[in-house]
Design a protein around this motif. Sequence first.
Motif, short mmCIF file in Angstrom:
data_model
loop_
_atom_site.label_atom_id
_atom_site.label_comp_id
_atom_site.label_asym_id
_atom_site.label_seq_id
_atom_site.Cartn_x
_atom_site.Cartn_y
_atom_site.Cartn_z
N GLU B 4 0.85 -1.19 0.00
CA GLU B 4 0.00 0.00 0.00
C GLU B 4 0.88 1.24 0.00
OE1 GLU B 4 -3.43 0.35 0.18
OE2 GLU B 4 -3.56 -1.78 -0.26
N ALA B 5 0.46 2.28 -0.72
CA ALA B 5 1.23 3.51 -0.71
C ALA B 5 1.14 4.16 0.67
CB ALA B 5 0.69 4.47 -1.76
N THR B 6 2.27 4.65 1.17
CA THR B 6 2.30 5.33 2.46
C THR B 6 2.50 6.81 2.21
OG1 THR B 6 3.46 3.38 3.29
CG2 THR B 6 3.40 5.30 4.73
N PRO B 7 1.47 7.63 2.42
CA PRO B 7 1.64 9.06 2.16
C PRO B 7 2.75 9.64 3.02
CG PRO B 7 -0.68 8.51 2.53
CD PRO B 7 0.13 7.30 2.89
N ILE B 8 3.52 10.54 2.44
CA ILE B 8 4.64 11.13 3.19
C ILE B 8 4.15 12.42 3.87
CG2 ILE B 8 5.47 12.33 1.11
CD1 ILE B 8 8.33 11.96 2.21
N PRO B 9 4.41 12.57 5.16
CA PRO B 9 4.04 13.83 5.83
C PRO B 9 4.79 15.01 5.19
CG PRO B 9 4.60 12.13 7.43
CD PRO B 9 5.01 11.61 6.08
N ALA B 10 4.13 16.17 5.14
CA ALA B 10 4.71 17.33 4.45
C ALA B 10 6.07 17.71 5.03
CB ALA B 10 3.75 18.51 4.53
N HIS B 11 6.22 17.64 6.36
CA HIS B 11 7.49 18.09 6.94
C HIS B 11 8.64 17.18 6.52
CE1 HIS B 11 6.34 15.12 10.10
NE2 HIS B 11 7.65 14.95 10.21
N LEU B 12 8.33 15.90 6.29
CA LEU B 12 9.41 14.99 5.87
C LEU B 12 9.91 15.32 4.46
CD1 LEU B 12 8.60 11.33 6.97
CD2 LEU B 12 10.37 12.85 7.83
N GLY B 13 8.98 15.73 3.61
CA GLY B 13 9.37 16.10 2.24
C GLY B 13 10.34 17.27 2.25
N SER B 14 9.99 18.32 3.03
CA SER B 14 10.88 19.49 3.03
C SER B 14 12.18 19.17 3.76
CB SER B 14 10.17 20.70 3.65
OG SER B 14 9.69 20.38 4.93
N GLU B 15 12.12 18.30 4.78
CA GLU B 15 13.37 17.90 5.45
C GLU B 15 14.26 17.13 4.49
OE1 GLU B 15 12.88 15.88 9.19
OE2 GLU B 15 11.61 17.47 10.00
N LEU B 16 13.64 16.30 3.68
CA LEU B 16 14.44 15.53 2.72
C LEU B 16 15.16 16.46 1.74
CD1 LEU B 16 13.36 12.31 0.85
CD2 LEU B 16 14.52 14.12 -0.37
N LEU B 17 14.42 17.48 1.27
CA LEU B 17 15.04 18.40 0.29
C LEU B 17 16.17 19.20 0.95
CD1 LEU B 17 11.83 19.63 -1.59
CD2 LEU B 17 13.53 17.97 -2.37
N LEU B 18 15.95 19.64 2.21
CA LEU B 18 17.00 20.37 2.91
C LEU B 18 18.21 19.46 3.16
CD1 LEU B 18 17.93 22.99 4.31
CD2 LEU B 18 16.84 22.16 6.40
N TRP B 19 17.93 18.24 3.60
CA TRP B 19 19.01 17.25 3.84
C TRP B 19 19.79 16.97 2.56
CZ3 TRP B 19 19.49 12.47 1.50
CH2 TRP B 19 20.45 11.60 2.03
N LEU B 20 19.06 16.90 1.45
CA LEU B 20 19.72 16.62 0.17
C LEU B 20 20.65 17.77 -0.22
CD1 LEU B 20 19.94 14.73 -2.30
CD2 LEU B 20 17.96 15.90 -3.27
N TRP B 21 20.17 18.98 0.00
CA TRP B 21 20.96 20.18 -0.30
C TRP B 21 22.22 20.17 0.57
CZ3 TRP B 21 18.45 25.73 0.47
CH2 TRP B 21 19.37 26.71 0.12
N TRP B 22 22.03 19.97 1.87
CA TRP B 22 23.15 19.94 2.82
C TRP B 22 24.14 18.82 2.46
CZ3 TRP B 22 23.68 15.94 6.74
CH2 TRP B 22 24.72 16.17 7.66
N THR B 23 23.58 17.64 2.18
CA THR B 23 24.45 16.49 1.88
C THR B 23 25.23 16.70 0.59
OG1 THR B 23 22.80 15.08 2.96
CG2 THR B 23 24.47 13.96 1.66
N SER B 24 24.58 17.33 -0.39
CA SER B 24 25.27 17.55 -1.67
C SER B 24 26.49 18.46 -1.47
CB SER B 24 24.33 18.14 -2.72
OG SER B 24 24.04 19.49 -2.41
N GLU B 25 26.38 19.40 -0.53
CA GLU B 25 27.53 20.28 -0.26
C GLU B 25 28.57 19.56 0.60
OE1 GLU B 25 26.74 24.25 0.92
OE2 GLU B 25 25.35 24.60 -0.76
N ARG B 26 28.06 18.78 1.56
CA ARG B 26 28.97 18.06 2.47
C ARG B 26 29.79 17.02 1.72
NH1 ARG B 26 28.39 13.58 5.97
NH2 ARG B 26 26.39 13.16 5.01
N LEU B 27 29.13 16.33 0.79
CA LEU B 27 29.82 15.26 0.05
C LEU B 27 30.43 15.78 -1.25
CD1 LEU B 27 27.21 12.35 0.41
CD2 LEU B 27 29.22 12.78 1.81
#
Lengths: 203, 173
Positions: B4-27
Amino acid sequence: MGLWKGAVTARRYRVVGQVPQGWREAWRERLDAMAFREPTGTTGKEELEGWVQIHNLLDTSFSRMDRWLYDPFAVFALRVDKKTLPAKLFSATVEKRCEAWCAERGTEKVPAAVKREIKEQLEEEWLARALPRVTLVEVSWNVRDGWALVGTTSEKACDRVRTRFHRTFGLELQPWSPLDFVEDAGTRSSLVASGPSAFGGEA
Amino acid sequence: MSAEATPIPAHLGSELLLWLWWTSERLEGRFDLPAPAGTVDLWVDDRLAFRPPGDTKVTAVLTGENPAHTLEARAALAGGKVVQDLRIGLRRDDREFSVTLRGAGLDLVGLKLPQVLSESPDEAVVDRMFLYEEVVLVVAGIVERFAEARAAASWSRETVPAIRAWLRGREAG
Protein backbone atom coordinates in the motif's frame (compact mmCIF):
# COMPACT_ATOMS: atom_id res chain seq x y z
CA MET A 1 4.55 15.95 -20.45
CA GLY A 2 6.95 15.56 -23.34
CA LEU A 3 6.92 11.86 -24.19
CA TRP A 4 8.61 12.60 -27.50
CA LYS A 5 10.85 15.47 -26.73
CA GLY A 6 11.41 18.29 -24.32
CA ALA A 7 11.22 18.34 -20.57
CA VAL A 8 9.01 15.85 -18.76
CA THR A 9 6.65 16.94 -16.00
CA ALA A 10 4.59 14.11 -14.64
CA ARG A 11 3.10 12.43 -11.63
CA ARG A 12 3.81 8.78 -11.08
CA TYR A 13 1.10 6.31 -10.09
CA ARG A 14 0.92 2.62 -9.36
CA VAL A 15 -1.61 0.75 -11.41
CA VAL A 16 -3.61 -1.36 -9.01
CA GLY A 17 -5.76 -4.24 -10.20
CA GLN A 18 -5.63 -7.35 -12.31
CA VAL A 19 -4.38 -7.08 -15.89
CA PRO A 20 -6.25 -9.73 -17.89
CA GLN A 21 -4.77 -12.38 -20.18
CA GLY A 22 -4.80 -10.98 -23.71
CA TRP A 23 -4.68 -7.47 -22.36
CA ARG A 24 -3.39 -5.97 -25.60
CA GLU A 25 -6.57 -6.75 -27.46
CA ALA A 26 -8.70 -5.86 -24.43
CA TRP A 27 -7.00 -2.48 -23.99
CA ARG A 28 -7.37 -1.74 -27.71
CA GLU A 29 -11.11 -2.31 -27.51
CA ARG A 30 -11.49 -0.28 -24.33
CA LEU A 31 -9.45 2.63 -25.61
CA ASP A 32 -11.56 2.67 -28.75
CA ALA A 33 -14.73 2.52 -26.70
CA MET A 34 -13.62 5.46 -24.54
CA ALA A 35 -11.89 7.44 -27.28
CA PHE A 36 -12.66 11.08 -27.95
CA ARG A 37 -15.67 11.53 -30.21
CA GLU A 38 -16.03 14.63 -32.30
CA PRO A 39 -19.48 16.07 -31.62
CA THR A 40 -21.92 15.55 -34.46
CA GLY A 41 -24.01 18.63 -33.78
CA THR A 42 -23.62 21.95 -32.06
CA THR A 43 -22.16 21.70 -28.58
CA GLY A 44 -22.73 23.91 -25.59
CA LYS A 45 -20.47 24.76 -22.71
CA GLU A 46 -20.19 21.17 -21.53
CA GLU A 47 -16.76 19.54 -21.52
CA LEU A 48 -16.10 16.70 -23.93
CA GLU A 49 -13.36 14.22 -23.13
CA GLY A 50 -11.85 11.02 -24.46
CA TRP A 51 -8.61 9.25 -25.33
CA VAL A 52 -6.57 10.20 -28.37
CA GLN A 53 -3.24 9.09 -29.75
CA ILE A 54 -0.22 11.01 -28.55
CA HIS A 55 0.88 11.56 -32.16
CA ASN A 56 -2.01 13.81 -33.09
CA LEU A 57 -5.02 14.85 -31.06
CA LEU A 58 -7.24 14.24 -34.10
CA ASP A 59 -6.25 10.55 -34.19
CA THR A 60 -8.93 8.91 -32.10
CA SER A 61 -8.69 5.31 -33.27
CA PHE A 62 -6.62 2.72 -31.45
CA SER A 63 -7.12 -0.05 -33.98
CA ARG A 64 -3.44 0.04 -34.97
CA MET A 65 -1.49 -1.12 -31.96
CA ASP A 66 1.79 0.16 -33.35
CA ARG A 67 0.43 3.68 -32.82
CA TRP A 68 0.00 3.40 -29.07
CA LEU A 69 1.60 0.21 -27.75
CA TYR A 70 5.36 0.29 -27.46
CA ASP A 71 5.95 -2.73 -25.28
CA PRO A 72 5.91 -2.53 -22.33
CA PHE A 73 4.44 0.98 -22.61
CA ALA A 74 0.90 1.90 -23.60
CA VAL A 75 0.82 5.59 -24.44
CA PHE A 76 -2.22 7.74 -25.07
CA ALA A 77 -3.57 11.14 -24.09
CA LEU A 78 -6.74 12.47 -22.57
CA ARG A 79 -8.21 15.22 -24.69
CA VAL A 80 -10.65 17.62 -23.07
CA ASP A 81 -12.55 20.18 -25.13
CA LYS A 82 -14.41 23.07 -23.60
CA LYS A 83 -16.02 26.05 -25.25
CA THR A 84 -15.90 29.32 -23.39
CA LEU A 85 -17.27 32.73 -24.28
CA PRO A 86 -15.60 36.09 -23.62
CA ALA A 87 -17.56 37.10 -20.52
CA LYS A 88 -17.28 40.89 -20.77
CA LEU A 89 -18.02 41.01 -24.47
CA PHE A 90 -20.95 38.66 -23.91
CA SER A 91 -22.48 40.84 -21.15
CA ALA A 92 -22.00 43.98 -23.20
CA THR A 93 -23.70 42.39 -26.21
CA VAL A 94 -26.62 41.22 -24.07
CA GLU A 95 -27.03 44.78 -22.80
CA LYS A 96 -27.04 46.15 -26.33
CA ARG A 97 -29.64 43.61 -27.43
CA CYS A 98 -31.78 44.50 -24.42
CA GLU A 99 -31.53 48.20 -25.33
CA ALA A 100 -32.58 47.37 -28.89
CA TRP A 101 -35.53 45.34 -27.58
CA CYS A 102 -36.64 48.33 -25.45
CA ALA A 103 -36.22 50.78 -28.34
CA GLU A 104 -38.37 48.61 -30.60
CA ARG A 105 -41.16 48.58 -28.04
CA GLY A 106 -40.74 52.06 -26.62
CA THR A 107 -40.20 50.77 -23.10
CA GLU A 108 -37.46 51.32 -20.56
CA LYS A 109 -37.15 47.93 -18.91
CA VAL A 110 -36.67 44.41 -20.19
CA PRO A 111 -38.62 41.73 -18.30
CA ALA A 112 -36.33 39.15 -16.67
CA ALA A 113 -37.76 36.32 -18.77
CA VAL A 114 -37.00 38.20 -21.98
CA LYS A 115 -33.49 39.03 -20.84
CA ARG A 116 -32.94 35.35 -20.08
CA GLU A 117 -34.19 34.43 -23.54
CA ILE A 118 -31.88 37.01 -25.17
CA LYS A 119 -28.95 35.58 -23.21
CA GLU A 120 -29.75 31.99 -24.14
CA GLN A 121 -30.16 32.86 -27.79
CA LEU A 122 -26.88 34.77 -27.90
CA GLU A 123 -25.07 32.00 -26.08
CA GLU A 124 -26.37 29.45 -28.56
CA GLU A 125 -25.34 31.66 -31.51
CA TRP A 126 -21.86 32.24 -30.20
CA LEU A 127 -21.20 28.69 -29.03
CA ALA A 128 -22.19 27.41 -32.47
CA ARG A 129 -19.30 29.30 -34.02
CA ALA A 130 -16.81 29.15 -31.14
CA LEU A 131 -13.85 26.81 -31.28
CA PRO A 132 -13.15 24.79 -28.14
CA ARG A 133 -10.18 25.23 -25.89
CA VAL A 134 -8.38 21.89 -26.11
CA THR A 135 -6.20 20.44 -23.39
CA LEU A 136 -4.20 17.24 -23.55
CA VAL A 137 -2.69 15.17 -20.78
CA GLU A 138 -0.41 12.37 -21.86
CA VAL A 139 -0.33 9.02 -20.12
CA SER A 140 2.48 6.51 -20.30
CA TRP A 141 1.65 3.17 -18.73
CA ASN A 142 4.24 0.52 -18.11
CA VAL A 143 1.85 -2.41 -18.25
CA ARG A 144 4.50 -4.98 -17.36
CA ASP A 145 5.71 -3.26 -14.18
CA GLY A 146 2.40 -1.71 -13.11
CA TRP A 147 3.10 1.99 -13.03
CA ALA A 148 1.97 4.95 -15.06
CA LEU A 149 3.01 8.55 -15.61
CA VAL A 150 0.36 11.23 -15.96
CA GLY A 151 1.78 14.25 -17.70
CA THR A 152 0.73 17.01 -15.34
CA THR A 153 0.98 17.92 -11.67
CA SER A 154 -2.43 19.62 -11.61
CA GLU A 155 -4.64 17.85 -9.06
CA LYS A 156 -7.76 18.48 -11.09
CA ALA A 157 -6.30 17.16 -14.33
CA CYS A 158 -4.77 14.13 -12.57
CA ASP A 159 -8.12 13.31 -10.96
CA ARG A 160 -9.85 13.51 -14.32
CA VAL A 161 -7.32 11.11 -15.86
CA ARG A 162 -7.61 8.73 -12.91
CA THR A 163 -11.39 8.65 -13.19
CA ARG A 164 -11.37 7.98 -16.91
CA PHE A 165 -8.57 5.44 -16.59
CA HIS A 166 -10.67 3.54 -14.06
CA ARG A 167 -13.77 3.73 -16.23
CA THR A 168 -11.77 2.50 -19.21
CA PHE A 169 -9.65 -0.28 -17.77
CA GLY A 170 -11.26 -1.05 -14.43
CA LEU A 171 -7.88 -0.40 -12.80
CA GLU A 172 -6.97 2.19 -10.21
CA LEU A 173 -4.20 4.75 -10.46
CA GLN A 174 -2.92 5.02 -6.92
CA PRO A 175 -0.69 7.98 -6.03
CA TRP A 176 2.91 7.05 -5.61
CA SER A 177 4.63 8.06 -2.40
CA PRO A 178 8.38 8.56 -1.90
CA LEU A 179 8.06 6.33 1.16
CA ASP A 180 7.21 3.45 -1.16
CA PHE A 181 10.94 3.30 -1.81
CA VAL A 182 11.75 2.63 1.81
CA GLU A 183 12.05 -1.13 1.90
CA ASP A 184 12.01 -1.58 5.66
CA ALA A 185 8.47 -1.37 7.06
CA GLY A 186 9.75 -0.44 10.53
CA THR A 187 11.73 2.51 9.15
CA ARG A 188 8.70 3.59 7.14
CA SER A 189 6.46 3.54 10.21
CA SER A 190 8.96 5.42 12.34
CA LEU A 191 9.31 8.11 9.66
CA VAL A 192 5.56 8.58 9.38
CA ALA A 193 5.27 8.79 13.17
CA SER A 194 8.15 11.27 13.51
CA GLY A 195 7.54 14.93 14.21
CA PRO A 196 9.30 17.83 12.50
CA SER A 197 12.96 18.37 13.21
CA ALA A 198 13.94 21.56 14.96
CA PHE A 199 16.13 23.35 12.47
CA GLY A 200 13.67 26.00 11.53
CA GLY A 201 11.52 23.72 9.40
CA GLU A 202 7.94 22.65 9.90
CA ALA A 203 8.12 22.91 13.66
CA MET B 1 8.13 -1.88 -2.31
CA SER B 2 5.20 -1.92 0.09
CA ALA B 3 1.77 -3.23 -0.90
CA GLU B 4 0.00 0.00 0.00
CA ALA B 5 1.23 3.51 -0.71
CA THR B 6 2.30 5.33 2.46
CA PRO B 7 1.64 9.06 2.16
CA ILE B 8 4.64 11.13 3.19
CA PRO B 9 4.04 13.83 5.83
CA ALA B 10 4.71 17.33 4.45
CA HIS B 11 7.49 18.09 6.94
CA LEU B 12 9.41 14.99 5.87
CA GLY B 13 9.37 16.10 2.24
CA SER B 14 10.88 19.49 3.03
CA GLU B 15 13.37 17.90 5.45
CA LEU B 16 14.44 15.53 2.72
CA LEU B 17 15.04 18.40 0.29
CA LEU B 18 17.00 20.37 2.91
CA TRP B 19 19.01 17.25 3.84
CA LEU B 20 19.72 16.62 0.17
CA TRP B 21 20.96 20.18 -0.30
CA TRP B 22 23.15 19.94 2.82
CA THR B 23 24.45 16.49 1.88
CA SER B 24 25.27 17.55 -1.67
CA GLU B 25 27.53 20.28 -0.26
CA ARG B 26 28.97 18.06 2.47
CA LEU B 27 29.82 15.26 0.05
CA GLU B 28 30.84 17.71 -2.66
CA GLY B 29 28.23 16.23 -4.92
CA ARG B 30 29.32 12.60 -4.82
CA PHE B 31 26.60 10.20 -3.63
CA ASP B 32 26.95 6.48 -3.12
CA LEU B 33 23.37 5.29 -3.29
CA PRO B 34 22.02 1.81 -2.58
CA ALA B 35 22.01 -0.59 -5.53
CA PRO B 36 20.93 -0.46 -8.23
CA ALA B 37 21.35 3.35 -8.33
CA GLY B 38 25.05 3.25 -7.41
CA THR B 39 27.30 6.29 -7.56
CA VAL B 40 25.96 9.57 -8.89
CA ASP B 41 27.10 13.15 -9.00
CA LEU B 42 24.41 15.47 -7.71
CA TRP B 43 24.33 19.22 -7.29
CA VAL B 44 21.78 21.93 -6.58
CA ASP B 45 21.03 23.53 -9.92
CA ASP B 46 19.39 26.79 -10.97
CA ARG B 47 16.11 26.93 -9.07
CA LEU B 48 15.01 26.92 -5.44
CA ALA B 49 11.59 27.67 -4.02
CA PHE B 50 10.61 28.17 -0.40
CA ARG B 51 7.32 28.22 1.45
CA PRO B 52 6.32 28.99 5.02
CA PRO B 53 6.07 25.92 7.25
CA GLY B 54 2.55 24.53 7.35
CA ASP B 55 1.59 26.23 4.10
CA THR B 56 1.62 24.97 0.53
CA LYS B 57 2.08 28.27 -1.29
CA VAL B 58 5.53 29.18 -2.50
CA THR B 59 6.58 32.60 -1.24
CA ALA B 60 10.15 32.86 -2.52
CA VAL B 61 11.63 31.59 -5.75
CA LEU B 62 15.32 31.91 -6.56
CA THR B 63 16.60 31.25 -10.04
CA GLY B 64 19.76 31.83 -11.98
CA GLU B 65 23.28 30.70 -11.50
CA ASN B 66 23.99 29.01 -8.19
CA PRO B 67 20.95 30.21 -6.21
CA ALA B 68 21.90 27.88 -3.35
CA HIS B 69 24.72 30.25 -2.41
CA THR B 70 22.81 33.51 -2.50
CA LEU B 71 21.95 35.80 0.38
CA GLU B 72 18.28 35.31 -0.46
CA ALA B 73 18.54 31.56 0.07
CA ARG B 74 20.17 32.11 3.42
CA ALA B 75 17.56 34.67 4.37
CA ALA B 76 14.73 32.32 3.44
CA LEU B 77 16.14 29.51 5.60
CA ALA B 78 17.05 31.87 8.42
CA GLY B 79 13.51 33.18 8.33
CA GLY B 80 12.18 29.69 8.98
CA LYS B 81 10.96 28.97 5.48
CA VAL B 82 11.22 25.42 4.22
CA VAL B 83 12.29 24.10 0.84
CA GLN B 84 9.44 23.35 -1.56
CA ASP B 85 11.29 22.96 -4.88
CA LEU B 86 14.88 21.92 -5.35
CA ARG B 87 16.24 21.78 -8.86
CA ILE B 88 19.10 19.37 -9.05
CA GLY B 89 21.56 18.23 -11.64
CA LEU B 90 22.46 14.55 -11.81
CA ARG B 91 25.20 12.67 -13.54
CA ARG B 92 25.16 8.88 -13.69
CA ASP B 93 27.84 7.29 -15.80
CA ASP B 94 27.92 9.53 -18.87
CA ARG B 95 24.28 10.59 -18.69
CA GLU B 96 23.30 13.97 -17.32
CA PHE B 97 19.86 14.98 -16.11
CA SER B 98 18.29 18.06 -14.62
CA VAL B 99 15.04 17.99 -12.64
CA THR B 100 13.05 19.87 -10.05
CA LEU B 101 11.99 17.82 -7.03
CA ARG B 102 8.73 19.40 -5.92
CA GLY B 103 6.96 19.18 -2.60
CA ALA B 104 6.44 16.32 -0.22
CA GLY B 105 5.50 13.98 -3.05
CA LEU B 106 8.79 14.69 -4.82
CA ASP B 107 7.04 15.24 -8.13
CA LEU B 108 9.56 15.29 -10.97
CA VAL B 109 9.02 18.58 -12.76
CA GLY B 110 10.73 19.83 -15.91
CA LEU B 111 12.91 16.75 -16.16
CA LYS B 112 15.51 17.23 -18.87
CA LEU B 113 16.68 13.91 -20.24
CA PRO B 114 19.83 13.20 -22.23
CA GLN B 115 19.39 13.29 -25.99
CA VAL B 116 18.18 9.98 -27.40
CA LEU B 117 19.24 8.93 -30.86
CA SER B 118 16.35 6.67 -31.74
CA GLU B 119 15.36 6.10 -35.33
CA SER B 120 11.61 6.04 -34.82
CA PRO B 121 9.17 7.90 -32.57
CA ASP B 122 8.14 4.72 -30.77
CA GLU B 123 11.76 3.94 -29.95
CA ALA B 124 12.18 7.49 -28.72
CA VAL B 125 9.23 7.10 -26.34
CA VAL B 126 10.57 3.83 -24.94
CA ASP B 127 14.11 5.17 -24.60
CA ARG B 128 12.88 8.30 -22.84
CA MET B 129 10.73 6.26 -20.47
CA PHE B 130 13.71 4.13 -19.52
CA LEU B 131 15.74 7.29 -18.92
CA TYR B 132 12.88 8.61 -16.79
CA GLU B 133 13.01 5.41 -14.77
CA GLU B 134 16.74 5.88 -14.33
CA VAL B 135 15.99 9.16 -12.54
CA VAL B 136 13.30 7.45 -10.46
CA LEU B 137 15.92 4.88 -9.52
CA VAL B 138 18.23 7.64 -8.29
CA VAL B 139 15.39 9.33 -6.39
CA ALA B 140 14.60 5.97 -4.78
CA GLY B 141 18.23 5.73 -3.66
CA ILE B 142 18.12 9.27 -2.25
CA VAL B 143 14.93 8.47 -0.34
CA GLU B 144 16.50 5.28 1.05
CA ARG B 145 19.59 7.19 2.21
CA PHE B 146 17.46 9.93 3.77
CA ALA B 147 15.24 7.35 5.49
CA GLU B 148 18.30 5.64 7.00
CA ALA B 149 19.64 8.96 8.26
CA ARG B 150 16.28 10.24 9.47
CA ALA B 151 15.38 7.07 11.38
CA ALA B 152 18.83 6.75 12.98
CA ALA B 153 19.42 7.74 16.60
CA SER B 154 22.14 10.07 15.36
CA TRP B 155 19.58 12.23 13.51
CA SER B 156 18.66 14.39 16.52
CA ARG B 157 22.07 14.10 18.15
CA GLU B 158 24.34 14.81 15.19
CA THR B 159 22.60 15.47 11.90
CA VAL B 160 20.15 18.15 13.02
CA PRO B 161 22.83 20.12 14.90
CA ALA B 162 25.14 19.80 11.87
CA ILE B 163 22.46 21.11 9.51
CA ARG B 164 21.68 23.87 12.00
CA ALA B 165 25.36 24.83 12.10
CA TRP B 166 25.46 24.73 8.29
CA LEU B 167 22.46 27.05 8.20
CA ARG B 168 24.13 29.38 10.70
CA GLY B 169 27.28 29.29 8.61
CA ARG B 170 25.25 30.24 5.58
CA GLU B 171 23.67 33.07 7.56
CA ALA B 172 27.09 34.26 8.60
CA GLY B 173 28.07 34.08 4.95
